[in-house]
Design a protein around this motif. Structure first.
Motif, PDB file in Angstrom:
ATOM      1  N   GLU A 158      19.343  41.056  67.028  1.00 20.23           N
ATOM      2  CA  GLU A 158      19.011  39.715  67.508  1.00 20.23           C
ATOM      3  C   GLU A 158      19.798  39.360  68.769  1.00 20.23           C
ATOM      4  O   GLU A 158      19.312  38.649  69.644  1.00 20.23           O
ATOM      5  N   ALA A 159      21.001  39.871  68.902  1.00 26.64           N
ATOM      6  CA  ALA A 159      21.886  39.528  70.017  1.00 26.64           C
ATOM      7  C   ALA A 159      21.421  40.117  71.342  1.00 26.64           C
ATOM      8  O   ALA A 159      21.899  39.697  72.397  1.00 26.64           O
ATOM      9  N   MET A 160      20.506  41.051  71.312  1.00 21.23           N
ATOM     10  CA  MET A 160      20.038  41.647  72.563  1.00 21.23           C
ATOM     11  C   MET A 160      19.340  40.624  73.453  1.00 21.23           C
ATOM     12  O   MET A 160      19.206  40.813  74.645  1.00 21.23           O
ATOM     13  N   ASP A 161      18.930  39.489  72.883  1.00 24.27           N
ATOM     14  CA  ASP A 161      18.296  38.421  73.673  1.00 24.27           C
ATOM     15  C   ASP A 161      19.299  37.654  74.518  1.00 24.27           C
ATOM     16  O   ASP A 161      18.905  36.879  75.384  1.00 24.27           O
ATOM     17  N   TYR A 162      20.592  37.823  74.284  1.00 22.05           N
ATOM     18  CA  TYR A 162      21.609  37.062  74.994  1.00 22.05           C
ATOM     19  C   TYR A 162      22.103  37.749  76.263  1.00 22.05           C
ATOM     20  O   TYR A 162      22.908  37.198  76.992  1.00 22.05           O
ATOM     21  N   GLY A 163      21.673  38.965  76.524  1.00 22.45           N
ATOM     22  CA  GLY A 163      22.047  39.662  77.742  1.00 22.45           C
ATOM     23  C   GLY A 163      23.476  40.175  77.772  1.00 22.45           C
ATOM     24  O   GLY A 163      24.011  40.439  78.842  1.00 22.45           O
ATOM     25  N   LYS A 164      24.125  40.300  76.630  1.00 23.74           N
ATOM     26  CA  LYS A 164      25.497  40.805  76.557  1.00 23.74           C
ATOM     27  C   LYS A 164      25.566  41.957  75.562  1.00 23.74           C
ATOM     28  O   LYS A 164      26.443  42.023  74.721  1.00 23.74           O
ATOM     29  N   GLY A 165      24.612  42.868  75.704  1.00 22.92           N
ATOM     30  CA  GLY A 165      24.480  43.962  74.748  1.00 22.92           C
ATOM     31  C   GLY A 165      25.711  44.835  74.647  1.00 22.92           C
ATOM     32  O   GLY A 165      26.072  45.284  73.566  1.00 22.92           O
ATOM     33  N   MET A 166      26.376  45.082  75.786  1.00 19.63           N
ATOM     34  CA  MET A 166      27.543  45.957  75.751  1.00 19.63           C
ATOM     35  C   MET A 166      28.687  45.328  74.952  1.00 19.63           C
ATOM     36  O   MET A 166      29.334  46.010  74.146  1.00 19.63           O
ATOM     37  N   LEU A 167      28.917  44.036  75.140  1.00 14.83           N
ATOM     38  CA  LEU A 167      29.984  43.370  74.376  1.00 14.83           C
ATOM     39  C   LEU A 167      29.644  43.317  72.894  1.00 14.83           C
ATOM     40  O   LEU A 167      30.524  43.500  72.039  1.00 14.83           O
ATOM     41  N   GLY A 221      33.650  38.358  68.150  1.00 12.64           N
ATOM     42  CA  GLY A 221      32.663  37.665  67.328  1.00 12.64           C
ATOM     43  C   GLY A 221      32.628  36.173  67.574  1.00 12.64           C
ATOM     44  O   GLY A 221      31.559  35.567  67.618  1.00 12.64           O
ATOM     45  N   PHE A 222      33.784  35.562  67.747  1.00 17.46           N
ATOM     46  CA  PHE A 222      33.807  34.123  67.965  1.00 17.46           C
ATOM     47  C   PHE A 222      33.613  33.757  69.433  1.00 17.46           C
ATOM     48  O   PHE A 222      33.182  32.654  69.746  1.00 17.46           O
ATOM     49  N   LYS A 223      33.913  34.661  70.347  1.00 21.04           N
ATOM     50  CA  LYS A 223      33.802  34.388  71.774  1.00 21.04           C
ATOM     51  C   LYS A 223      32.370  34.528  72.288  1.00 21.04           C
ATOM     52  O   LYS A 223      31.949  33.784  73.164  1.00 21.04           O
ATOM     53  N   LEU A 224      31.615  35.474  71.748  1.00 20.62           N
ATOM     54  CA  LEU A 224      30.268  35.736  72.229  1.00 20.62           C
ATOM     55  C   LEU A 224      29.316  34.598  71.841  1.00 20.62           C
ATOM     56  O   LEU A 224      29.604  33.823  70.914  1.00 20.62           O
ATOM     57  N   PRO A 225      28.168  34.469  72.543  1.00 15.52           N
ATOM     58  CA  PRO A 225      27.281  33.319  72.348  1.00 15.52           C
ATOM     59  C   PRO A 225      26.786  33.056  70.932  1.00 15.52           C
ATOM     60  O   PRO A 225      26.557  31.911  70.568  1.00 15.52           O
ATOM     61  N   MET A 226      26.638  34.082  70.093  1.00 17.19           N
ATOM     62  CA  MET A 226      26.159  33.849  68.729  1.00 17.19           C
ATOM     63  C   MET A 226      27.281  33.389  67.789  1.00 17.19           C
ATOM     64  O   MET A 226      27.033  33.028  66.659  1.00 17.19           O
ATOM     65  N   GLY A 227      28.533  33.415  68.262  1.00 17.50           N
ATOM     66  CA  GLY A 227      29.667  33.058  67.426  1.00 17.50           C
ATOM     67  C   GLY A 227      29.773  31.570  67.180  1.00 17.50           C
ATOM     68  O   GLY A 227      29.059  30.745  67.759  1.00 17.50           O
ATOM     69  N   GLN A 228      30.690  31.187  66.304  1.00 17.48           N
ATOM     70  CA  GLN A 228      30.930  29.785  65.981  1.00 17.48           C
ATOM     71  C   GLN A 228      31.699  29.108  67.119  1.00 17.48           C
ATOM     72  O   GLN A 228      32.598  29.701  67.687  1.00 17.48           O
ATOM     73  N   ASP A 229      31.359  27.869  67.415  1.00 19.34           N
ATOM     74  CA  ASP A 229      32.075  27.115  68.436  1.00 19.34           C
ATOM     75  C   ASP A 229      32.935  26.076  67.729  1.00 19.34           C
ATOM     76  O   ASP A 229      32.433  25.068  67.249  1.00 19.34           O
ATOM     77  N   PHE A 230      34.227  26.360  67.628  1.00 18.79           N
ATOM     78  CA  PHE A 230      35.111  25.474  66.880  1.00 18.79           C
ATOM     79  C   PHE A 230      35.526  24.234  67.672  1.00 18.79           C
ATOM     80  O   PHE A 230      36.051  23.293  67.113  1.00 18.79           O
TER      81      PHE A 230
END
Length: 122
Positions: A56-65, A111-120
């Motif tokens: 699912e994360a491939m839609d965010y354009g940060k596949g390598m991270l 995990g928390f830094k990338l776009p799908m992660g939680q924003d605390f």
């Protein structure tokens, strides 16, 4: 299979439970055979939910991270298994505990830094 990727809650729940079971099994020592088998089931659940989120994360354009995070997660699972197996064989585990902590921190940070992660902070 959208229940796997609609939110990250299922994946977070599986790895939190997995880490708790791992710590309990590590503290119990050799008599943790049942817990070790339960932990292996959670390894599979963590990999399935993480793999679904990775696709699912491939839609965010940060596949390598996300790939580095996926690799870090596999390494964390590997270090957990190495600690428990070497502990049962009465071999030193200090290096694997350190590697477990390092890989866990890297994986959590990504995990928390990338776009799908939680924003605390929101």
């Amino acid at each position: 299979m959208s229940f796997l990727t609609s939110q990250t809650h299922l994946h977070i729940t599986t790895w939190v439970v997995g880490i708790v079971i791992f710590l309990i099994a590590a503290l119990m020592g050799k008599q943790s055979k049942g817990l070790h088998m339960t932990l292996r089931l959670f390894y599979v659940l963590i990999i399935i939910t993480g793999g679904a989120l990775f696709i699912e994360a491939m839609d965010y354009g940060k596949g390598m991270l996300y790939g580095f995070k996926f690799l870090g997660g596999i390494l964390v699972i590997g270090m957990m298994e190495m600690v428990l197996v070497r502990q049962k064989k009465n071999k030193p585990t200090a290096m694997f505990w350190i590697l477990f902590a390092v890989f866990l921190l890297i994986t959590l940070f990504l995990g928390f830094k990338l776009p799908m992660g939680q924003d605390f902070l929101a």
